[in-house]
Design a protein around this motif. Sequence first.
Motif, PDB file in Angstrom:
ATOM      1  N   MET A 211      67.171 -76.222 -18.153  1.00 56.72           N
ATOM      2  CA  MET A 211      65.979 -77.053 -18.398  1.00 56.72           C
ATOM      3  C   MET A 211      64.928 -76.733 -17.337  1.00 56.72           C
ATOM      4  O   MET A 211      65.090 -75.828 -16.536  1.00 56.72           O
ATOM      5  N   GLU A 212      63.843 -77.515 -17.316  1.00 53.85           N
ATOM      6  CA  GLU A 212      62.719 -77.206 -16.435  1.00 53.85           C
ATOM      7  C   GLU A 212      63.147 -77.217 -14.957  1.00 53.85           C
ATOM      8  O   GLU A 212      64.074 -77.911 -14.584  1.00 53.85           O
ATOM      9  N   GLU A 213      62.405 -76.465 -14.144  1.00 51.25           N
ATOM     10  CA  GLU A 213      62.854 -76.225 -12.767  1.00 51.25           C
ATOM     11  C   GLU A 213      62.523 -77.365 -11.804  1.00 51.25           C
ATOM     12  O   GLU A 213      63.107 -77.433 -10.719  1.00 51.25           O
ATOM     13  N   ASN A 214      61.605 -78.265 -12.170  1.00 46.69           N
ATOM     14  CA  ASN A 214      61.122 -79.232 -11.171  1.00 46.69           C
ATOM     15  C   ASN A 214      61.638 -80.655 -11.387  1.00 46.69           C
ATOM     16  O   ASN A 214      61.048 -81.609 -10.891  1.00 46.69           O
ATOM     17  N   GLY A 215      62.754 -80.819 -12.125  1.00 43.41           N
ATOM     18  CA  GLY A 215      63.354 -82.145 -12.307  1.00 43.41           C
ATOM     19  C   GLY A 215      64.742 -82.179 -11.697  1.00 43.41           C
ATOM     20  O   GLY A 215      65.003 -81.502 -10.695  1.00 43.41           O
ATOM     21  N   PRO A 216      65.659 -82.989 -12.282  1.00 45.32           N
ATOM     22  CA  PRO A 216      67.043 -82.977 -11.822  1.00 45.32           C
ATOM     23  C   PRO A 216      67.633 -81.561 -11.891  1.00 45.32           C
ATOM     24  O   PRO A 216      67.140 -80.711 -12.638  1.00 45.32           O
ATOM     25  N   ARG A 217      68.705 -81.343 -11.106  1.00 48.83           N
ATOM     26  CA  ARG A 217      69.328 -80.011 -11.074  1.00 48.83           C
ATOM     27  C   ARG A 217      70.230 -79.773 -12.271  1.00 48.83           C
ATOM     28  O   ARG A 217      70.436 -78.631 -12.693  1.00 48.83           O
ATOM     29  N   PHE A 218      70.820 -80.858 -12.802  1.00 42.19           N
ATOM     30  CA  PHE A 218      71.861 -80.643 -13.801  1.00 42.19           C
ATOM     31  C   PHE A 218      71.984 -81.878 -14.666  1.00 42.19           C
ATOM     32  O   PHE A 218      71.926 -83.008 -14.165  1.00 42.19           O
ATOM     33  N   PHE A 219      72.140 -81.670 -15.963  1.00 42.88           N
ATOM     34  CA  PHE A 219      72.402 -82.764 -16.896  1.00 42.88           C
ATOM     35  C   PHE A 219      73.830 -82.652 -17.410  1.00 42.88           C
ATOM     36  O   PHE A 219      74.290 -81.570 -17.764  1.00 42.88           O
ATOM     37  N   VAL A 220      74.528 -83.800 -17.436  1.00 39.32           N
ATOM     38  CA  VAL A 220      75.838 -83.867 -18.097  1.00 39.32           C
ATOM     39  C   VAL A 220      75.829 -85.056 -19.053  1.00 39.32           C
ATOM     40  O   VAL A 220      75.037 -85.984 -18.887  1.00 39.32           O
ATOM     41  N   PRO A 221      76.717 -85.063 -20.071  1.00 38.98           N
ATOM     42  CA  PRO A 221      76.787 -86.193 -20.992  1.00 38.98           C
ATOM     43  C   PRO A 221      77.211 -87.467 -20.246  1.00 38.98           C
ATOM     44  O   PRO A 221      77.785 -87.379 -19.166  1.00 38.98           O
ATOM     45  N   PRO A 222      77.037 -88.656 -20.829  1.00 39.48           N
ATOM     46  CA  PRO A 222      76.555 -88.851 -22.204  1.00 39.48           C
ATOM     47  C   PRO A 222      75.059 -88.616 -22.340  1.00 39.48           C
ATOM     48  O   PRO A 222      74.312 -88.706 -21.364  1.00 39.48           O
ATOM     49  N   ASN A 223      74.651 -88.327 -23.595  1.00 37.83           N
ATOM     50  CA  ASN A 223      73.247 -88.186 -23.914  1.00 37.83           C
ATOM     51  C   ASN A 223      72.606 -89.562 -23.978  1.00 37.83           C
ATOM     52  O   ASN A 223      73.232 -90.568 -23.656  1.00 37.83           O
ATOM     53  N   THR A 224      71.366 -89.606 -24.433  1.00 37.08           N
ATOM     54  CA  THR A 224      70.687 -90.892 -24.498  1.00 37.08           C
ATOM     55  C   THR A 224      70.458 -91.292 -25.955  1.00 37.08           C
ATOM     56  O   THR A 224      70.875 -90.595 -26.879  1.00 37.08           O
ATOM     57  N   ASP A 225      69.791 -92.418 -26.171  1.00 32.73           N
ATOM     58  CA  ASP A 225      69.511 -92.911 -27.516  1.00 32.73           C
ATOM     59  C   ASP A 225      68.374 -92.135 -28.157  1.00 32.73           C
ATOM     60  O   ASP A 225      67.558 -91.562 -27.440  1.00 32.73           O
ATOM     61  N   PRO A 226      68.256 -92.161 -29.479  1.00 31.33           N
ATOM     62  CA  PRO A 226      69.167 -92.852 -30.403  1.00 31.33           C
ATOM     63  C   PRO A 226      70.385 -91.997 -30.765  1.00 31.33           C
ATOM     64  O   PRO A 226      70.391 -90.790 -30.510  1.00 31.33           O
ATOM     65  N   ILE A 227      71.375 -92.650 -31.351  1.00 33.61           N
ATOM     66  CA  ILE A 227      72.556 -91.934 -31.827  1.00 33.61           C
ATOM     67  C   ILE A 227      72.537 -91.905 -33.350  1.00 33.61           C
ATOM     68  O   ILE A 227      71.884 -92.735 -33.982  1.00 33.61           O
ATOM     69  N   ASP A 228      73.233 -90.952 -33.918  1.00 29.19           N
ATOM     70  CA  ASP A 228      73.386 -90.896 -35.369  1.00 29.19           C
ATOM     71  C   ASP A 228      74.333 -92.024 -35.770  1.00 29.19           C
ATOM     72  O   ASP A 228      75.489 -92.044 -35.347  1.00 29.19           O
ATOM     73  N   PRO A 229      73.846 -92.987 -36.582  1.00 27.32           N
ATOM     74  CA  PRO A 229      74.688 -94.147 -36.907  1.00 27.32           C
ATOM     75  C   PRO A 229      75.941 -93.771 -37.698  1.00 27.32           C
ATOM     76  O   PRO A 229      76.867 -94.587 -37.784  1.00 27.32           O
ATOM     77  N   ASN A 230      75.985 -92.567 -38.265  1.00 30.28           N
ATOM     78  CA  ASN A 230      77.175 -92.183 -39.034  1.00 30.28           C
ATOM     79  C   ASN A 230      78.313 -91.682 -38.159  1.00 30.28           C
ATOM     80  O   ASN A 230      79.441 -91.520 -38.623  1.00 30.28           O
ATOM     81  N   SER A 231      78.030 -91.380 -36.901  1.00 32.10           N
ATOM     82  CA  SER A 231      79.084 -90.858 -36.032  1.00 32.10           C
ATOM     83  C   SER A 231      80.032 -91.978 -35.627  1.00 32.10           C
ATOM     84  O   SER A 231      79.609 -93.097 -35.365  1.00 32.10           O
ATOM     85  N   ASP A 232      81.306 -91.656 -35.531  1.00 33.70           N
ATOM     86  CA  ASP A 232      82.313 -92.623 -35.090  1.00 33.70           C
ATOM     87  C   ASP A 232      82.078 -92.933 -33.598  1.00 33.70           C
ATOM     88  O   ASP A 232      81.882 -92.021 -32.797  1.00 33.70           O
ATOM     89  N   PRO A 233      82.089 -94.215 -33.218  1.00 31.22           N
ATOM     90  CA  PRO A 233      81.842 -94.566 -31.811  1.00 31.22           C
ATOM     91  C   PRO A 233      82.782 -93.866 -30.832  1.00 31.22           C
ATOM     92  O   PRO A 233      82.424 -93.609 -29.675  1.00 31.22           O
ATOM     93  N   LEU A 234      83.983 -93.534 -31.300  1.00 31.10           N
ATOM     94  CA  LEU A 234      84.946 -92.859 -30.422  1.00 31.10           C
ATOM     95  C   LEU A 234      84.393 -91.520 -29.909  1.00 31.10           C
ATOM     96  O   LEU A 234      84.727 -91.079 -28.804  1.00 31.10           O
ATOM     97  N   ILE A 235      83.534 -90.893 -30.713  1.00 35.92           N
ATOM     98  CA  ILE A 235      82.897 -89.638 -30.305  1.00 35.92           C
ATOM     99  C   ILE A 235      82.057 -89.849 -29.046  1.00 35.92           C
ATOM    100  O   ILE A 235      82.123 -89.074 -28.093  1.00 35.92           O
ATOM    101  N   TRP A 236      81.252 -90.928 -29.060  1.00 39.57           N
ATOM    102  CA  TRP A 236      80.357 -91.161 -27.911  1.00 39.57           C
ATOM    103  C   TRP A 236      81.162 -91.539 -26.672  1.00 39.57           C
ATOM    104  O   TRP A 236      80.840 -91.137 -25.555  1.00 39.57           O
ATOM    105  N   ARG A 237      82.228 -92.329 -26.885  1.00 39.96           N
ATOM    106  CA  ARG A 237      83.057 -92.726 -25.739  1.00 39.96           C
ATOM    107  C   ARG A 237      83.759 -91.506 -25.140  1.00 39.96           C
ATOM    108  O   ARG A 237      83.883 -91.378 -23.923  1.00 39.96           O
ATOM    109  N   SER A 238      84.223 -90.608 -25.996  1.00 42.70           N
ATOM    110  CA  SER A 238      84.907 -89.406 -25.485  1.00 42.70           C
ATOM    111  C   SER A 238      83.931 -88.527 -24.712  1.00 42.70           C
ATOM    112  O   SER A 238      84.271 -87.975 -23.656  1.00 42.70           O
TER     113      SER A 238
END
Length: 868
Positions: A239-266
């Motif tokens: 990603m861009e050079e002048n922000g945080p060094r590294f992104f890791v999950p979880p992602n942010t909102d919104p989520i696909d309402p069809n996905s099983d919540p267990l996916i987001w927890r994992s």
Amino acid sequence: MLRRARALLLGALLSIPSTAAAQILTPEAHFGFRLGTDRRLASADAIERYFTLVASQSDRVQLLDLGRSTEGHAMLAAVVSAPENIRSLDRIRATNLRLSDPRTLEPDEARQLARTQPLILAIGASIHASEVGATQAASELLHDLAAASDPATLALLQNVVVVIIPSLNPDGQRIVYDWYEKTRGTPYEGAPMPWLYHKYAGHDINRDAFMMNLAENRNLARFLYGDWHPQVFLTMHQMEENGPRFFVPPNTDPIDPNSDPLIWRSAALLGGAMALQLQRDGRSGVVSSAKYDYYWPGFEDSAPIGHNTVCLLTEAATVDIASPVIVPATELRAGFKGLADYRPQINFPDPWPGGRWTLRDIVDYDLSAVRGLLFAASAYREQLVQNFYDLGRRAVQKGRDGGPFAFIVPQDQYDPATAARLESLLLAGAVEIHRAMEPFRADGEPYPEGTDIIFMAQPYRAYVKTLLERQSYPARRSAPSGTPERPYDVAGWTLPLQMGVKVITIERRFEPPSLTRLTEAAIPAGAVWGERKPSWWVVDARGNGAALAVNRLVAAGAAPSWTLGGIDGSGFHYGPGSLVVPHSKNAEPVIAGIAAELGLRVEGMKGKLPGNLQPIGRSRVAVYKPWTASIDEGWTRLVLDQYEFTYATLTDQQVRTGNLRSQFDVIVLPNLPGDYLTAGPSGEVPPEFAGGLTPLGVDNLRAFVRAGGTLVCLGASGSLAIGAFDLPVRDLASDDERLFVPGSIVRLDLDPKQPLAFGMPQETAAFFAFSSVFASASAAGPTAAYADPSLAAGVRTIARYGSEDVLLSGWLEGEDRIAGRAAVVEAPIGEGRVVMFGFPVQHRGQSLATFRLLFNALFTSPQAAGRK
Ligand SMILES: [Zn+2]
């Protein structure tokens, strides 16, 4: 089963290295430098050689060939695991595939299998080829796993089968390497390239996961949903050079309402493990729960979620390809969803202080993150394997309950070739489609034999439901009256709408007829009616299939025309825009193929050719390629290639040289604002790529149109034509903050009398993303915004946005700003014309409902018609 469990345990306790570390050549010895060294890149070929070498030296590694890239390079992967797993890969895969489909496996047996079944975890590097860090890290990761002798790594290799894909974009990897080597040591070292890092898609190679226009994504789908089906899939970006060094999950909102919540927890669990390892290794600046959302299913790392794979994304702050950057503390920024300010907070507890940042830093962060992930995957192996089965089981159960129960694809389609395309991409996404072998009723309606049914009681229900249903974007604002938070990608994509295919949602359960499962999408053949020995044929030339028909006829030396008036056949009226083809020996097999392969109605006729014909299909087409690396230009080429158009590529140099009319009948400008096209790339580029069209080039385009050429302006490039020709048209959306449409599907009404709308239904759907809304610039005062461009002399409105209920899928604010307004206009100028498409008619090769508008503009160059 028991014996296997004991083997797992013993291996971990005894920790006997299977291959002595010394036998595996180190990356440094192979490449001649430490990976990640400033201003050094390992080439694609050298990485392939290293992977092949390690596979030959280690009994923990097996090579995989995932298929060929767009330009014919191998997509290579290494499977790394304990030697006994490598020897049993066939059995592990077979068990894994059983776990993926709960309909073939009872819960008790699944629990038994989960006790010992290794987890399959895939890591894909650098689909965005300029984000080179992960590809450079891959060889070191392979070596670390193959040569390790520490008990912790040996234990994890028994629990996890790791698949390392060193490059998800092997063509782009080569293109970026060549560019970096060419510019290294020059003033342009590390500068962005003037062309795309993929033949067609560039950055959008990661926006094609469900559409599978690209070979790379078809290969990945086969690996992900067919052959291997990993429970966990990590993709590594920058990603861009002048922000945080590294992104890791979880992602942010919104989520696909069809996905099983267990996916987001994992994902949160595994992302947490990555963050933990990074922090333990002293790597600061890691952020999570920010910026990136998985609402849209088109990323390589979001499409598999609907297939019950836990998807993980990492993003490292970038460098200039392999050249280090200096980021002073004063330039560090946040300011995106989930991270308003660059200061310590719960999802960003340890901000990086600024300073020098290198490719080796990216490699180190990537390796720490993967290490954390692998330890967690190993520790939670049994739960993750069990979850995989449970996710599929719950999906099937939900589908049985209805709401919806099924989607129906009727045989009677306006554009049969496009309906087949939709079914074909669903099949490639491992969606099950059945064909009814007898008539049946659903939601009270009768359906004939031959109707296709997609039942929701299937393990990948979430995937297919998300693709076929309408989106209602869960709009969010930073504050109640604040600015709307834009989705990371788009807000609506509903494929039946975008592609113009009739698909019916059946909410309630019905008794299935006898069925057969489709293995490929086939178009119901059209019949050749009428005279067996005709003087000419007429073809019901609807949809995109008819564009293929025209190009195939022209390629065979036939001379197709449009009838402008319509023709009465035997019991069928062929409307304006139907094809008339004089009989010839060459045309015979093409006509037969048009009926059989494209499903179009063809009729043989006797006697003289009818009057009122417009010859089509022989224009000399050029697509302008700016040195700003336009992704839209790439997708335009892809669509033209798919529909068998011939065209040339036009550069700044050629446009500036002029004499365009003698070479071309149609010039297509990609979706970039006029001032960008005129000025060219910003920033430092080698002089041969600088400068853009220049005013001289714009003069030459003007002369081209006045002399009879057609200038096709895709999206924002309309502003160039409005300025260059002083058109009495303006784009209302360009300065209207009340209109907010971040990638949605809107209603489109067409004028069927206009040749540019031939072969299209009167009403369809258009993809709209901060696009254009045209109005007359000639009207003055407060009514100006409401005046139609057709009021201006000679300008024709070909298509308008719907007059009410404009939004079909996604998110739209300011309906009154767009309702009933002009979307596509045609302005005659001198001997030629300008065609302006206000919205992306060929959006990412996905919006098949409006491809014909572009094709028609290419078919009908007025001066080309009589050309020999
Ligand atoms: Zn990326």
